[in-house]
Design a protein around this motif. Structure first.
Motif, PDB file in Angstrom:
ATOM      1  N   ARG A 159      44.520  53.621  22.168  1.00  0.00           N
ATOM      2  CA  ARG A 159      44.652  52.401  21.378  1.00  0.00           C
ATOM      3  C   ARG A 159      44.226  51.194  22.193  1.00  0.00           C
ATOM      4  NH1 ARG A 159      46.681  53.816  16.384  1.00  0.00           N
ATOM      5  NH2 ARG A 159      45.316  52.056  15.932  1.00  0.00           N
ATOM      6  N   GLU A 203      52.009  47.013  18.153  1.00  0.00           N
ATOM      7  CA  GLU A 203      51.529  46.578  16.849  1.00  0.00           C
ATOM      8  C   GLU A 203      52.555  45.595  16.275  1.00  0.00           C
ATOM      9  OE1 GLU A 203      50.529  48.495  12.418  1.00  0.00           O
ATOM     10  OE2 GLU A 203      51.102  49.787  14.099  1.00  0.00           O
ATOM     11  N   ALA A 261      52.489  50.913  19.471  1.00  0.00           N
ATOM     12  CA  ALA A 261      51.398  51.372  18.603  1.00  0.00           C
ATOM     13  C   ALA A 261      51.544  52.861  18.317  1.00  0.00           C
ATOM     14  CB  ALA A 261      50.055  51.097  19.270  1.00  0.00           C
TER      15      ALA A 261
END
Length: 446
Positions: free
Chosen positions: A118, A123, A132
């Motif tokens: 990622r 997030e 994430a």
């Protein structure tokens, strides 16, 4: 190659990018110990068979079709899902073999593609920040603190889901489903409603006629009834792949028996990093993703580290440049590697360099950009007199709306209709066949 001692844990002394922050290291140790005692998912001899096939690709005698989900999910390890992905791969392979007139090495992004790197570790949604989603091997997709906490028990579930997927794939490829006489059956649910399906059906009729002629001549090779199919994944979570590394009883050499082929991603190909070090110790055929910032010096150093003996079929470079960069960034790499005498297979990943965000917020890709990057890849190799060895794509057998374009002309407003990916957008079956026909045309004209 003769047996030689190797330190399989030398990578632990180096920085390892994109690894989860496991909250309970003792739980991780227990899981790793259990994985080490489980049977191999593939056999070293099968890995060597694939290496032979990839050596033919490097010599310009075959073509790689590598593809599957961006990120597999545990819920997706079902007979229907595996069959539909395999069906799409087989249809693409038929197009490439018959229309492109080239032997095709079939490699799935299956049975292990449960983790994804990622760009950001967290997030944020509605002011809430959580880790994430890194793939089902690490944590859950649901946006809750419980789901997003990394859980080492998921490594075991990844192993068992991979075993189920491989078992199904072997049954389909060896049990009659992959018989060439099934070329129409693979298309029955598709031909009436799809431009790509109708084009494929015409090709299937031609194959039927050829098979009928060969049958009349009493020629019925075994190759017409089964398919060689190999598994692959990005070996991102090093604790998992190290735990599934075994010393082959035939040679005394170590193989990562979680897959036939494993690759290093663009974000983890640091020469002084843990992934490159680990890959240098295993004997599988391996791949490395090369993005547009890769220098010729980088590529040559990776060759020296990962394939110092210049073993045919050992190393594949997977170029993921983007349609706007491939014609400028790729030629020098290919030229310098070719001049070095390195035996490397080159394949094109036309997906990862062409992702953008639609106004709706969906990550997507234009099929036209994917086709343009493949065309640029072929143009570069044609100009240099080298071999365009294959494609590496993310696709599904389902009728999703994740990428725009194709025979059904999916537009950005359609993305929300069936946007089902756990991570990056995938080509649907019709778009995959559109790509296969275009690649066959490019190959024949190369």
């Amino acid at each position: 190659m003769s047996a030689e001692p190797t330190n399989l844990d030398s990578w632990r002394e180096l920085p390892a990018a994109q690894q989860p922050e496991w909250p309970d290291t003792s739980a991780l140790e227990r899981v790793v110990s259990e994985l080490q005692g489980l049977p191999p998912l593939v056999f070293a001899g099968e890995c060597d068979d694939l290496k032979v096939r990839l050596a033919a690709v490097a010599r310009g005698e075959a073509f790689v079709l590598q593809g599957g989900d961006c990120a597999e999910t545990f819920a997706g390890a079902t007979a229907d899902n595996v069959r539909d992905k395999l069906k799409t791969l087989l249809q693409m392979a038929i197009v490439l073999t018959y229309a492109g007139r080239v032997p095709v090495v079939k490699i799935g992004r299956v049975a292990g593609q449960f983790a994804k790197p990622r760009s950001k570790p967290t997030e944020v949604r509605g002011g809430v920040e959580l880790p994430a989603y890194r793939g089902d091997m690490v944590n859950g997709f649901d946006f809750t603190p419980e789901s997003r906490e990394p859980d080492p028990a998921r490594l075991l579930r990844a192993y068992h889901s991979s075993a189920v997927t491989l078992n199904l794939a072997r049954a389909f490829t060896k049990g009659g489903y992959a018989d060439l006489r099934q070329v129409h059956a693979w298309n029955q649910d598709f031909v009436a409603e799809s431009p790509a399906g109708r084009r494929y059906e015409q090709l299937a009729r031609e194959i039927d006629q050829a098979l009928a002629f060969m049958h009349a001549c009493r020629a019925d090779p075994e190759e017409f009834h089964t398919v060689e199919f190999y598994s692959s994944h990005e070996a991102l979570i090093l604790d998992y792949d190290r735990a599934l590394t075994r010393v082959d009883s035939r040679t005394g050499l170590p193989y990562d028996v979680s897959a036939h082929m494993v690759w290093i991603g663009e974000r983890t190909r640091q020469l002084d990093g843990a992934h490159v070090e680990f890959f240098s110790r295993i004997r599988n055929p391996i791949g490395v993703k090369l993005g547009p910032t890769t220098s010729p010096e980088d590529a040559l150093a990776l060759i020296d580290k990962l394939n110092p003996a210049n073993e045919p079929g050992r190393l594949t470079f997977i170029a993921r440049m983007g349609a706007s960069r491939v014609r400028d960034a790729l030629p020098t790499l290919v030229e310098k590697v070719q001049a070095s005498g390195a035996q490397v297979a080159w394949i094109c990943d036309p997906m990862h360099g062409n992702t953008f965000e639609a106004p709706s917020g969906h990550k997507t890709r234009r099929l036209d950009d994917v086709l343009d990057e493949v065309a640029g890849f072929f143009e570069v190799h044609r100009a240099l007199g080298t071999h365009p060895g294959g494609i590496h794509i993310e696709f599904t057998g389902d009728d999703v709306t994740e990428c725009v374009g194709g025979g059904h002309a999916i537009v950005e407003e359609d993305l929300a209709l069936r946007y089902e990916t756990a991570c990056d957008p995938r080509l649907n079956r019709g778009q995959s066949l559109d790509l296969a026909f275009r690649v066959a045309e490019l190959y024949r004209s190369n």
